[in-house]
Write an enzyme that holds these catalytic residues in place. Structure first.
Site, PDB file in Angstrom:
ATOM      1  N   LYS A 139      47.278  41.420  18.221  1.00 28.08           N
ATOM      2  CA  LYS A 139      48.314  40.445  17.893  1.00 28.08           C
ATOM      3  C   LYS A 139      49.727  40.994  18.070  1.00 28.08           C
ATOM      4  CE  LYS A 139      46.140  36.630  15.856  1.00 28.08           C
ATOM      5  NZ  LYS A 139      44.822  37.103  15.423  1.00 28.08           N
TER       6      LYS A 139
ATOM      7  N   SER B   2      38.798  43.072  19.438  1.00 27.71           N
ATOM      8  CA  SER B   2      40.163  42.593  19.177  1.00 27.71           C
ATOM      9  C   SER B   2      40.868  43.240  17.991  1.00 27.71           C
ATOM     10  CB  SER B   2      40.136  41.078  18.986  1.00 27.71           C
ATOM     11  OG  SER B   2      39.169  40.722  18.014  1.00 27.71           O
TER      12      SER B   2
HETATM   13  C1  LIG Z   1      43.679  36.483  15.600  1.00 27.19           C
HETATM   14  C2  LIG Z   1      42.477  37.256  15.938  1.00 27.19           C
HETATM   15  C3  LIG Z   1      41.492  36.750  16.812  1.00 27.19           C
HETATM   16  C4  LIG Z   1      41.548  35.358  17.389  1.00 27.19           C
HETATM   17  O1  LIG Z   1      42.704  35.109  18.156  1.00 27.19           O
HETATM   18  P1  LIG Z   1      43.135  33.618  18.501  1.00 27.19           P
HETATM   19  O2  LIG Z   1      44.303  33.737  19.397  1.00 27.19           O
HETATM   20  O3  LIG Z   1      43.472  32.938  17.206  1.00 27.19           O
HETATM   21  O4  LIG Z   1      41.962  32.949  19.127  1.00 27.19           O
HETATM   22  C5  LIG Z   1      40.430  37.585  17.124  1.00 27.19           C
HETATM   23  N1  LIG Z   1      40.308  38.813  16.606  1.00 27.19           N
HETATM   24  C6  LIG Z   1      41.220  39.334  15.756  1.00 27.19           C
HETATM   25  C7  LIG Z   1      41.014  40.708  15.232  1.00 27.19           C
HETATM   26  C8  LIG Z   1      42.344  38.572  15.397  1.00 27.19           C
HETATM   27  O5  LIG Z   1      43.244  39.096  14.557  1.00 27.19           O
END
Ligand SMILES: *Cc1c(COP(=O)(O)O)cnc(C)c1O
Length: 333
Positions: free
Chosen positions: A53, A305
């Site tokens: 993010k 992510s």
């Molecule tokens: C926010 C987030 C997501 C999902 O992202 P989106 O853009 O809302 O689809 C996935 N994994 C993590 C760790 C996140 O913080």
């Protein structure tokens, strides 16, 4: 042509590259054996602040003019966006106010405070937190940077797709965790722009998959917010969704859903086989491969992510598998 195209993502890459980490792409031997094709993990869990993010937040903050920076920034967040925005704002010397629902885990609240941002806890859903954001925009003139439905945020997340296309041009499939869809929309736009033949598949949890239900309905719909091990995937996509719904509809090849047990298995595999601490949302791509929910036809990249998981929860998932799931993730609110 989608709302956020390749050009905008390339610009974002130029803007943010000295502010973020270029994260490793590492081959997983066990998953490669399991799937009969090379499986690469794109480890955004190694990104500063512990999730991808920071890319979108940094691109958005750096794109603000000086007047907007002076007024300060505000967002609603389930944690990782708030943390990322706090970091990006602090780096630019800008005031940041982060609104969260009471469902957000304590470790995420504390992390945001430690980065110098103001936290406001409001209500029990992402929508309640969002109402407070709108009030602060209206009454105090703050500028909103939403967690996903914003062109600069999507373009920032898309820079992951550029890195994947460069490092792994023979990829056949990219698996992306999916919630509001900023990550998936940005990555899909970059991947399809650079490597049009590559499939991009979104992965969500069964418990409260807002984008999945919206894509099925053909328009943004609300779903009940439920507690899940993939807490960073909770929340709706917004009934007034401007970008991510249409981009996910037009660019994603499929969306698959996972049970809480499967997500727990992904978290366990990440730690025991790969040596990586990964939060539930970050582990869904790995989990989808382990559960054979996607058809692997060639080299595959799994976007991991984030790593921001409560240590106690992580330990209980590692030690007592299915018990941890029913204790921590099986209960709705
Ligand atoms: C926010 C987030 C997501 C999902 O992202 P989106 O853009 O809302 O689809 C996935 N994994 C993590 C760790 C996140 O913080």
């Amino acid at each position: 042509m989608t709302a956020v195209g390749l050009d905008r993502i390339v610009l974002a890459q130029k803007r943010i590259s000295s502010h973020i980490r270029r994260t490793p792409l590492s081959v997983s031997d066990t998953l490669s054996t399991h799937c009969d094709f090379p499986i690469h993990l794109k480890l955004e869990s190694h990104q500063s602040t512990g999730s991808f993010k920071l890319r979108g937040a940094t691109n958005a903050v750096l794109s603000f003019d000086s007047k907007a920076k002076k007024a300060g920034l505000v967002t609603a967040s389930t944690g990782n966006h708030g943390r990322a925005l706090a970091h990006a704002a602090q780096a630019e010397g800008v005031r940041a106010v982060i609104c969260m629902s009471a469902l957000v885990p304590d470790n995420k609240v504390e992390a945001v405070k430690a980065l110098g941002a103001e936290v406001r806890i409001v209500g029990y859903s992402q929508d309640d937190a969002q109402e407070e954001v709108e009030r602060l925009v209206r009454e105090e003139g703050l500028n909103q940077i939403p967690a996903f439905d914003h062109a600069d945020v999507i373009a920032g997340q898309g820079t992951i797709g550029l890195e994947i296309a460069e490092a792994c041009p023979d990829a056949e499939l990219v698996l992306v965790p999916l919630s509001g869809g900023g990550l998936a929309a940005g990555i899909a736009a970059a991947i399809k722009g650079r490597l049009p033949q590559v499939r991009v598949i979104g992965v969500s949890m069964e418990r409260g998959a807002a984008m999945y239900e919206s894509l099925r309905a053909g328009r943004p719909v609300t779903v009940e917010e439920l507690q899940t091990l993939a807490d960073s995937l909770g929340g709706g996509i917004g009934l007034q969704n401007r970008y991510t719904f249409a981009m996910c509809r037009d660019l994603l090849d499929d969306v698959v859903l996972l049970t809480e047990e499967e997500i727990a298995e992904g978290i366990r595999h990440a730690f025991t086989a790969e040596g990586e601490v990964v939060e539930g949302a970050g582990a869904v791509g790995i989990a989808a491969l382990l559960a054979q929910k996607v058809d692997v036809r060639g080299p595959t990249v799994v976007v991991v992510s984030g790593c921001n998981i409560d240590e106690e929860l992580h330990n209980s998932i590692l030690s007592s598998g299915s018990n941890a799931v029913s204790a921590a993730g099986g209960r709705g609110r």
